[in-house]
Design a protein around this motif. Structure first.
Motif, PDB file in Angstrom:
ATOM      1  N   LYS A   1     -26.220 -83.886  43.049  1.00 36.22           N
ATOM      2  CA  LYS A   1     -26.108 -82.446  43.319  1.00 36.22           C
ATOM      3  C   LYS A   1     -26.222 -82.166  44.817  1.00 36.22           C
ATOM      4  O   LYS A   1     -25.715 -81.173  45.314  1.00 36.22           O
ATOM      5  CB  LYS A   1     -27.125 -81.655  42.518  1.00 36.22           C
ATOM      6  CG  LYS A   1     -28.528 -81.623  43.096  1.00 36.22           C
ATOM      7  CD  LYS A   1     -29.393 -80.627  42.338  1.00 36.22           C
ATOM      8  CE  LYS A   1     -30.847 -80.682  42.774  1.00 36.22           C
ATOM      9  NZ  LYS A   1     -31.111 -80.457  44.191  1.00 36.22           N
TER      10      LYS A   1
ATOM     11  N   GLU B   1     -23.500 -79.470  45.904  1.00 41.57           N
ATOM     12  CA  GLU B   1     -23.898 -78.110  46.317  1.00 41.57           C
ATOM     13  C   GLU B   1     -23.103 -77.685  47.551  1.00 41.57           C
ATOM     14  O   GLU B   1     -22.631 -76.556  47.634  1.00 41.57           O
ATOM     15  CB  GLU B   1     -25.400 -78.092  46.638  1.00 41.57           C
ATOM     16  CG  GLU B   1     -26.251 -77.940  45.396  1.00 41.57           C
ATOM     17  CD  GLU B   1     -27.739 -78.170  45.645  1.00 41.57           C
ATOM     18  OE1 GLU B   1     -28.521 -77.941  44.703  1.00 41.57           O
ATOM     19  OE2 GLU B   1     -28.117 -78.599  46.752  1.00 41.57           O
TER      20      GLU B   1
ATOM     21  N   SER C   1     -19.383 -77.204  46.722  1.00 45.70           N
ATOM     22  CA  SER C   1     -19.211 -75.972  45.945  1.00 45.70           C
ATOM     23  C   SER C   1     -19.300 -74.756  46.860  1.00 45.70           C
ATOM     24  O   SER C   1     -18.470 -73.835  46.779  1.00 45.70           O
ATOM     25  CB  SER C   1     -20.294 -75.850  44.865  1.00 45.70           C
ATOM     26  OG  SER C   1     -20.267 -76.956  44.026  1.00 45.70           O
ATOM     27  N   LYS C   2     -20.319 -74.766  47.728  1.00 41.34           N
ATOM     28  CA  LYS C   2     -20.529 -73.628  48.634  1.00 41.34           C
ATOM     29  C   LYS C   2     -19.292 -73.415  49.505  1.00 41.34           C
ATOM     30  O   LYS C   2     -18.821 -72.281  49.671  1.00 41.34           O
ATOM     31  CB  LYS C   2     -21.764 -73.922  49.499  1.00 41.34           C
ATOM     32  CG  LYS C   2     -22.355 -72.704  50.129  1.00 41.34           C
ATOM     33  CD  LYS C   2     -23.720 -73.012  50.695  1.00 41.34           C
ATOM     34  CE  LYS C   2     -24.065 -71.924  51.695  1.00 41.34           C
ATOM     35  NZ  LYS C   2     -24.872 -72.399  52.784  1.00 41.34           N
TER      36      LYS C   2
ATOM     37  N   ASN D   1     -21.188 -71.526  43.202  1.00 44.10           N
ATOM     38  CA  ASN D   1     -22.608 -71.847  43.203  1.00 44.10           C
ATOM     39  C   ASN D   1     -22.816 -73.015  42.231  1.00 44.10           C
ATOM     40  O   ASN D   1     -22.664 -72.855  41.013  1.00 44.10           O
ATOM     41  CB  ASN D   1     -23.398 -70.604  42.752  1.00 44.10           C
ATOM     42  CG  ASN D   1     -24.879 -70.898  42.644  1.00 44.10           C
ATOM     43  OD1 ASN D   1     -25.345 -71.978  43.010  1.00 44.10           O
ATOM     44  ND2 ASN D   1     -25.623 -69.933  42.133  1.00 44.10           N
TER      45      ASN D   1
ATOM     46  N   ASP E   1     -25.291 -74.493  40.968  1.00 41.98           N
ATOM     47  CA  ASP E   1     -26.283 -74.334  39.896  1.00 41.98           C
ATOM     48  C   ASP E   1     -25.633 -73.828  38.597  1.00 41.98           C
ATOM     49  O   ASP E   1     -26.122 -74.100  37.502  1.00 41.98           O
ATOM     50  CB  ASP E   1     -27.376 -73.345  40.315  1.00 41.98           C
ATOM     51  CG  ASP E   1     -28.404 -74.038  41.206  1.00 41.98           C
ATOM     52  OD1 ASP E   1     -28.449 -75.279  41.189  1.00 41.98           O
ATOM     53  OD2 ASP E   1     -29.130 -73.326  41.931  1.00 41.98           O
ATOM     54  N   ASP E   2     -24.565 -73.071  38.723  1.00 40.09           N
ATOM     55  CA  ASP E   2     -23.886 -72.523  37.533  1.00 40.09           C
ATOM     56  C   ASP E   2     -23.245 -73.606  36.672  1.00 40.09           C
ATOM     57  O   ASP E   2     -22.800 -73.329  35.557  1.00 40.09           O
ATOM     58  CB  ASP E   2     -22.770 -71.538  37.947  1.00 40.09           C
ATOM     59  CG  ASP E   2     -23.331 -70.328  38.674  1.00 40.09           C
ATOM     60  OD1 ASP E   2     -24.550 -70.102  38.580  1.00 40.09           O
ATOM     61  OD2 ASP E   2     -22.547 -69.618  39.343  1.00 40.09           O
ATOM     62  N   TYR E   3     -23.125 -74.822  37.203  1.00 39.48           N
ATOM     63  CA  TYR E   3     -22.383 -75.867  36.499  1.00 39.48           C
ATOM     64  C   TYR E   3     -23.264 -77.024  36.014  1.00 39.48           C
ATOM     65  O   TYR E   3     -22.809 -77.858  35.244  1.00 39.48           O
ATOM     66  CB  TYR E   3     -21.276 -76.423  37.419  1.00 39.48           C
ATOM     67  CG  TYR E   3     -20.347 -75.339  37.891  1.00 39.48           C
ATOM     68  CD1 TYR E   3     -19.203 -75.012  37.161  1.00 39.48           C
ATOM     69  CD2 TYR E   3     -20.626 -74.602  39.047  1.00 39.48           C
ATOM     70  CE1 TYR E   3     -18.361 -73.990  37.573  1.00 39.48           C
ATOM     71  CE2 TYR E   3     -19.788 -73.586  39.466  1.00 39.48           C
ATOM     72  CZ  TYR E   3     -18.670 -73.282  38.731  1.00 39.48           C
ATOM     73  OH  TYR E   3     -17.843 -72.268  39.130  1.00 39.48           O
ATOM     74  N   VAL E   4     -24.533 -77.045  36.489  1.00 40.87           N
ATOM     75  CA  VAL E   4     -25.394 -78.184  36.157  1.00 40.87           C
ATOM     76  C   VAL E   4     -25.732 -78.177  34.665  1.00 40.87           C
ATOM     77  O   VAL E   4     -26.126 -77.157  34.102  1.00 40.87           O
ATOM     78  CB  VAL E   4     -26.695 -78.147  36.999  1.00 40.87           C
ATOM     79  CG1 VAL E   4     -27.656 -79.256  36.560  1.00 40.87           C
ATOM     80  CG2 VAL E   4     -26.370 -78.307  38.488  1.00 40.87           C
TER      81      VAL E   4
ATOM     82  N   ARG F   1     -30.455 -82.298  34.645  1.00 38.62           N
ATOM     83  CA  ARG F   1     -31.027 -82.815  35.906  1.00 38.62           C
ATOM     84  C   ARG F   1     -31.805 -84.080  35.588  1.00 38.62           C
ATOM     85  O   ARG F   1     -32.800 -84.030  34.868  1.00 38.62           O
ATOM     86  CB  ARG F   1     -31.986 -81.768  36.516  1.00 38.62           C
ATOM     87  CG  ARG F   1     -31.259 -80.542  37.015  1.00 38.62           C
ATOM     88  CD  ARG F   1     -32.213 -79.422  37.414  1.00 38.62           C
ATOM     89  NE  ARG F   1     -31.494 -78.160  37.415  1.00 38.62           N
ATOM     90  CZ  ARG F   1     -30.802 -77.686  38.437  1.00 38.62           C
ATOM     91  NH1 ARG F   1     -30.787 -78.347  39.569  1.00 38.62           N
ATOM     92  NH2 ARG F   1     -30.143 -76.549  38.347  1.00 38.62           N
TER      93      ARG F   1
ATOM     94  N   VAL G   1     -27.223 -85.553  38.629  1.00 40.18           N
ATOM     95  CA  VAL G   1     -27.102 -84.568  37.537  1.00 40.18           C
ATOM     96  C   VAL G   1     -25.813 -84.847  36.764  1.00 40.18           C
ATOM     97  O   VAL G   1     -24.956 -85.590  37.232  1.00 40.18           O
ATOM     98  CB  VAL G   1     -27.017 -83.108  38.090  1.00 40.18           C
ATOM     99  CG1 VAL G   1     -28.266 -82.719  38.834  1.00 40.18           C
ATOM    100  CG2 VAL G   1     -25.786 -82.896  38.966  1.00 40.18           C
TER     101      VAL G   1
ATOM    102  N   TYR H   1     -22.721 -82.356  35.334  1.00 41.90           N
ATOM    103  CA  TYR H   1     -22.307 -80.957  35.515  1.00 41.90           C
ATOM    104  C   TYR H   1     -21.011 -80.725  34.753  1.00 41.90           C
ATOM    105  O   TYR H   1     -20.312 -81.678  34.389  1.00 41.90           O
ATOM    106  CB  TYR H   1     -22.152 -80.636  37.009  1.00 41.90           C
ATOM    107  CG  TYR H   1     -20.964 -81.283  37.683  1.00 41.90           C
ATOM    108  CD1 TYR H   1     -20.953 -82.641  37.976  1.00 41.90           C
ATOM    109  CD2 TYR H   1     -19.830 -80.544  38.013  1.00 41.90           C
ATOM    110  CE1 TYR H   1     -19.860 -83.239  38.584  1.00 41.90           C
ATOM    111  CE2 TYR H   1     -18.736 -81.134  38.627  1.00 41.90           C
ATOM    112  CZ  TYR H   1     -18.756 -82.477  38.903  1.00 41.90           C
ATOM    113  OH  TYR H   1     -17.675 -83.060  39.496  1.00 41.90           O
TER     114      TYR H   1
END
Ligand SMILES: Cc1cc2nc3c(=O)[nH]c(=O)nc-3n(C[C@H](O)[C@H](O)[C@H](O)COP(=O)(O)OP(=O)(O)OC[C@H]3O[C@@H](n4cnc5c(N)ncnc54)[C@H](O)[C@@H]3O)c2cc1C
Length: 342
Positions: free
Chosen positions: A47, A51, A54-55, A60, A62-65, A68, A90, A92
């Protein structure tokens, strides 16, 4: 520029998103039909890097994880067991991630492109993001792929963490990657096509339901062995030019790194500098060739910790430097133990 991207996998979707944002005119061609398009992969990655990717693409992560990881259990020959401390590994939702990257892009599904496909001549450049297929670039004589297949399963009980079983001689491995709620990807890559672990998994999990069965080889030969990267106005990005970490068959992050190199080089001048691209890709993934040599020596029963000390140190130092990108602790002693046990 007017660019055709062939293949809407991880490289094609991310590159399309980033290049359209930069103002280029993008058209994506994908061979599978929209209804059946599915990212063949176990959806595991660090991740820490995703991250950032994605950014950059306005998402975001976190929306896909989905899961963990904390510890990865690795069963090795002779009943040895190792646990990897996970620091960011992770699973995702790769399908949704790629779909979201493609929002607002023009994609033509059901288009199987070939080098001689006429419509490709309408573009300034054609980008071969066809992964293992390498459909548009000439074959490499040093290509090496490992056959693999996997199942998407649900209703799995008793295992809810990353698990790997390494085969003797590093000739492949079995994996279970959890996706949460009793779902997971379970599969194996194996040079010898025996795929130990798969039938045992079903014996231990009689209630497991198969949602998908997918097979595709994974390329292990690194960029140095996948030249040329370009042919006339066709340029390869991602697994098509060997951006896969050979020890693990892990290609998501290497393919995305390759996309960023491509994007930087493309935006530098009005004409794509193919030599600069080749130089930068070979530099970035230079040590993958050492890792590949280790894997092949191990497979052939010829790896010696004395004779190949330099190669082993190169792998360790480079992996340690990029620890965050792998998402697990890189420890010299443990790496040695693992290689010895295999
Ligand atoms: C079973 C399996 C499990 C894996 N698990 C992981 C994992 O957990 N983590 C990880 O990091 N890596 C994993 N990998 C490797 C990783 O999936 C790939 O290296 C990565 O997806 C490569 O990205 P890509 O965009 O270059 O190619 P791909 O994601 O393979 O995308 C290529 C696309 O091109 C399309 N295409 C092919 N030929 C043509 C054509 N002629 N015309 C038009 N379209 C075409 C294909 O349909 C596909 O959609 C796995 C691979 C396999 C096979």
């Amino acid at each position: 520029m007017k660019l055709a991207i062939v293949g809407a996998g991880v490289a094609g979707s991310y590159l399309g998103n980033r290049l359209q944002e930069d103002g280029h005119q993008i058209e994506i061609f994908e061979s599978s039909r929209k209804e059946s398009h599915w990212p063949v992969c176990a959806w595991g990655a660090s991740k820490n890097m995703l991250e950032t990717f994605s950014k950059d693409a306005g998402l975001n992560f976190d929306d896909y994880v989905l899961h963990r990881g904390k510890k990865l259990r690795m069963d090795l020959p002779n009943e040895k067991i190792e646990y990897l401390n996970l620091k960011g590994l992770v699973t995702y939702d790769k399908f949704k991630w790629e779909q979201d990257l493609c929002q607002g892009l023009s994609i033509k599904y059901g288009f199987h492109c070939k080098p001689e496909s006429d419509f490709l001549s309408n573009f300034d450049y054609v980008i071969d993001c066809t992964g293992f297929h390498r459909s548009l670039l000439p074959r490499s004589t040093q290509d090496f792929v490992i056959p693999s297949y996997e199942y998407l399963v649900e209703n799995v009980s008793g295992i809810d963490e990353f698990y790997v079983m390494g085969y003797k001689g590093a000739r492949g491995y079995f994996w279970f990657f959890p996706l949460g709620d009793g779902r997971g990807y379970m599969g194996a890559g194996d040079v010898d096509r025996k795929y130990y672990g798969i039938s045992e998994f079903f014996e231990k999990n009689p209630n497991a339901r198969i949602l998908r069965k997918i097979g595709r080889p994974i390329r292990l030969s690194p960029p140095k062995r996948m030249l040329p990267f370009h042919n006339n106005n066709i340029i390869g990005v991602g697994e098509s030019i060997g951006c896969v970490f050979p020890m693990l068959g892990e290609g998501i992050i290497p393919s995305l790194i390759c996309c960023n190199i491509f994007k930087d080089v493309l935006n530098k001048h009005s004409i794509f500098d193919a030599e600069l691209y080749e130089k930068r890709v070979l530099k970035k993934f230079g040590y993958y060739d050492d890792v590949y040599r280790i894997v092949r020596l191990k497979m052939d029963g010829k790896l010696s910790s004395v004779k190949h000390f330099k190669l082993l140190m190169s792998m360790y130092r480079n992996m340690k430097r990029e620890e965050k990108r792998f998402g697990f602790d890189i420890d010299f002693e443990q790496m040695n133990r693992l290689l010895k046990a295999l």
